[in-house]
Design an enzyme around this catalytic site. Structure first.
Site, PDB file in Angstrom:
ATOM      1  N   HIS A  79      35.510  40.816 -14.943  1.00 45.27           N
ATOM      2  CA  HIS A  79      36.881  40.366 -14.676  1.00 45.27           C
ATOM      3  C   HIS A  79      37.131  40.211 -13.177  1.00 45.27           C
ATOM      4  O   HIS A  79      37.818  39.275 -12.744  1.00 45.27           O
ATOM      5  CB  HIS A  79      37.888  41.343 -15.282  1.00 45.27           C
ATOM      6  CG  HIS A  79      37.795  41.437 -16.771  1.00 45.27           C
ATOM      7  ND1 HIS A  79      38.479  42.382 -17.512  1.00 45.27           N
ATOM      8  CD2 HIS A  79      37.088  40.704 -17.673  1.00 45.27           C
ATOM      9  CE1 HIS A  79      38.199  42.221 -18.796  1.00 45.27           C
ATOM     10  NE2 HIS A  79      37.348  41.217 -18.914  1.00 45.27           N
ATOM     11  N   HIS A 264      39.368  33.974 -23.173  1.00 47.88           N
ATOM     12  CA  HIS A 264      38.808  35.163 -22.517  1.00 47.88           C
ATOM     13  C   HIS A 264      37.287  35.112 -22.497  1.00 47.88           C
ATOM     14  O   HIS A 264      36.664  35.543 -21.512  1.00 47.88           O
ATOM     15  CB  HIS A 264      39.267  36.449 -23.203  1.00 47.88           C
ATOM     16  CG  HIS A 264      38.797  37.672 -22.473  1.00 47.88           C
ATOM     17  ND1 HIS A 264      39.414  38.155 -21.334  1.00 47.88           N
ATOM     18  CD2 HIS A 264      37.719  38.475 -22.681  1.00 47.88           C
ATOM     19  CE1 HIS A 264      38.747  39.204 -20.883  1.00 47.88           C
ATOM     20  NE2 HIS A 264      37.716  39.421 -21.681  1.00 47.88           N
ATOM     21  N   ASP A 268      34.976  35.531 -19.260  1.00 48.23           N
ATOM     22  CA  ASP A 268      33.796  36.397 -19.134  1.00 48.23           C
ATOM     23  C   ASP A 268      32.577  35.611 -18.659  1.00 48.23           C
ATOM     24  O   ASP A 268      31.796  36.093 -17.825  1.00 48.23           O
ATOM     25  CB  ASP A 268      33.475  37.046 -20.483  1.00 48.23           C
ATOM     26  CG  ASP A 268      34.347  38.249 -20.784  1.00 48.23           C
ATOM     27  OD1 ASP A 268      35.027  38.742 -19.858  1.00 48.23           O
ATOM     28  OD2 ASP A 268      34.353  38.697 -21.950  1.00 48.23           O
ATOM     29  N   HIS A 291      28.045  38.769 -23.315  1.00 48.21           N
ATOM     30  CA  HIS A 291      27.475  39.181 -22.031  1.00 48.21           C
ATOM     31  C   HIS A 291      25.948  39.122 -22.026  1.00 48.21           C
ATOM     32  O   HIS A 291      25.345  38.707 -21.031  1.00 48.21           O
ATOM     33  CB  HIS A 291      27.968  40.581 -21.662  1.00 48.21           C
ATOM     34  CG  HIS A 291      29.423  40.618 -21.340  1.00 48.21           C
ATOM     35  ND1 HIS A 291      29.963  39.974 -20.251  1.00 48.21           N
ATOM     36  CD2 HIS A 291      30.469  41.202 -21.984  1.00 48.21           C
ATOM     37  CE1 HIS A 291      31.272  40.159 -20.231  1.00 48.21           C
ATOM     38  NE2 HIS A 291      31.600  40.900 -21.272  1.00 48.21           N
ATOM     39  N   HIS A 370     -23.601  13.646 -11.547  1.00 46.38           N
ATOM     40  CA  HIS A 370     -23.240  14.268 -12.842  1.00 46.38           C
ATOM     41  C   HIS A 370     -22.572  13.242 -13.748  1.00 46.38           C
ATOM     42  O   HIS A 370     -21.341  13.246 -13.869  1.00 46.38           O
ATOM     43  CB  HIS A 370     -22.295  15.442 -12.597  1.00 46.38           C
ATOM     44  CG  HIS A 370     -22.225  16.414 -13.740  1.00 46.38           C
ATOM     45  ND1 HIS A 370     -21.421  16.223 -14.858  1.00 46.38           N
ATOM     46  CD2 HIS A 370     -22.863  17.597 -13.940  1.00 46.38           C
ATOM     47  CE1 HIS A 370     -21.539  17.259 -15.675  1.00 46.38           C
ATOM     48  NE2 HIS A 370     -22.419  18.113 -15.143  1.00 46.38           N
TER      49      HIS A 370
END
Length: 467
Positions: A79, A264, A268, A291, A370
């Site tokens: 927050h 909200h 976050d 989170h 080669h």
């Protein structure tokens, strides 16, 4: 978007109780010099240890984001960081007299209003934006989480939540202009949980500072009087103060927005995005973020930022589809003709994967012997090309790259599937499987026209050059 970095004009303090620890804490925001970023300071501990708010310092994501160094931690940073990030403040010293910022009303708004009252000062240094120019994705199929960053010359964020819980259902929200929308439309949105989660969280020893004034509790189950009393005892409140309510919210509290939970979650995500350490130019789409997923997504952004930093350091001319061209490769590897066996790097995920290209032409000196009349690229040189590809993955990020060299310690499970001939283009993919200090193990595969021609598991170490 803003051009110059910003900090505060004056310091300002707020005091309250931490959401999860329940400890009283005074938080003081102070101005900071350019390129400081956000730094938390625990003034309640001897020597006032500092913890930069960076993704590498995340130590826990249980119902919030906790950062720490050693035994020193700061809980529930999101927050505070959302307020700073949303107001586009780049540099701030955040002093705490306890382990967790005060929860206040459960949103970022008290922090944002305090920061505005302290005044915002523009600084001389330009902002260091992370510009997203390719799609970056994080997916967690088990939890149905998807977070995507898309190229955009600006910043937008859209969040969708769907808890498959009839008490909340599906919601979405979008932020399209930080200047116009963050303060009034998103910073006031409060933290929330379901009533069915409260007892379990109390048993986990968290939400010690939570009450009906700093969190929205969504009623998703009915409780009888005995259950209400048990719950009240668990969270340490008077049972008479708990009312299941008629609007689906504990104690009939009114939502500030009809989709406040989704807003909200966006808040976050902004706070966790701040742990990147730089502002972002991108469009971010998030379905069911939390989170833990936010932190993993930001880790991917950090790897992308680190890769871009390395590319800018070594690749001076931007070329479509090329991370490092031959000139950049020669700035990284000590090898030179005729033993430099890769031409460009086309994909690079720091500490994960790298893809190189080797154009095999008849002019290669080894074709002279080669083999005469039947030219075939020696298998050991394909292995060497794999080794050089992996070496670039190992050397990148070393500050003293000019003084470092990669030595190979082992080659296992080498298999040569098909011959490589003049005119072929080798696509070499190296995937890191283990990294311990300076020793790295990676699996390498080489393809021609999509067909596997060689594979091997390699082990190498980075050492300083000896004079």
């Amino acid at each position: 978007m803003l051009i110059h970095q910003r900090t505060l004009q004056n310091e300002i303090s707020l005091t309250g109780i931490g959401l999860h620890t329940g400890h009283e804490c005074t938080i003081t925001f102070k101005p900071a010099p350019v390129n400081t970023g956000y730094i938390f300071v625990r003034t309640d501990i001897n020597d006032c240890p500092e913890i930069p708010a960076l993704i590498d310092h995340v130590v826990d994501v249980l119902r919030g984001t906790t950062i720490g160094i050693g035994d020193v931690k700061v809980h529930t940073t999101e927050h505070v960081l959302a307020a700073l990030y949303g107001l586009q403040i780049d540099n701030c010293r955040i002093e705490l007299s306890g382990p967790e910022p005060p929860v206040l009303d459960g949103s970022s708004n008290p922090f944002a209003e305090a920061l505005l009252s302290a005044g915002i000062a523009e600084q001389d240094e330009p902002k260091n934006y992370l510009v997203i120019d390719e799609t970056i994705e994080f997916h967690n199929p088990e939890k149905s989480v998807d977070i995507v960053a898309l190229p955009l010359d600006g910043f937008r964020m859209t969040v969708m939540v769907d808890y498959k819980n009839p008490a909340l259902g599906s919601q979405h929200s979008g932020l399209f202009d930080l200047d116009k929308e963050f303060l009034r439309e998103f910073s006031p949105c409060r933290t929330f949980c379901f009533l069915s989660e409260v007892e379990a969280m109390a048993n986990q020893g968290i939400i010690k500072g939570a009450d009906i004034d700093n969190a929205i509790v969504i009623v998703d189950k009915q409780l009888d009087e005995t259950e209400v009393q048990t719950l009240a005892d668990k969270v340490g409140v008077d049972a008479s103060h708990l009312v299941l309510g008629q609007n689906g919210i504990l104690n009939n509290r009114e939502l500030r927005f009809s989709n406040e939970p989704a807003r909200h979650k966006l808040l976050d995500l902004l706070g966790d995005l701040a742990l990147l350490g730089m502002p972002v130019k991108a469009q971010i789409l998030a379905x069911r973020p939390g989170h833990a997923s936010n932190v993993e997504f930001v880790k991917q952004l950090k790897k992308y930022a680190d890769r871009n930093k390395l590319a800018r350091q070594y690749q001076h001319e931007k070329k479509a589809g090329v991370i490092f061209d031959i000139n950049a490769i020669q700035n990284i590897l000590p090898h030179r003709y005729p033993f430099l066996l890769i031409d460009k790097i086309v994909e690079f995920k720091l500490d994960e994967k790298i893809v190189s290209i080797k154009n095999v032409t008849m002019n290669e000196p080894f074709f002279q012997g080669h083999f005469p009349g039947n030219p075939i690229m020696p298998g050991v040189l394909i292995i060497e090309a794999m080794a050089q590809t992996g070496g670039i993955m190992m050397l990148n990020g070393k500050e003293n790259i000019k003084e470092s060299v990669v030595f190979f310690m082992g080659i296992d499970k080498a298999r040569f599937r098909k011959p490589v001939l003049p005119g072929d283009t080798l696509v070499i993919e190296a995937v890191m499987t283990n990294m311990r200090r300076t020793v790295c193990q990676f699996d390498a595969k080489a393809y021609v026209r999509g067909e596997l021609v060689c594979e091997a598991s390699l082990m190498a170490t980075v050492m300083e050059k000896k004079n």
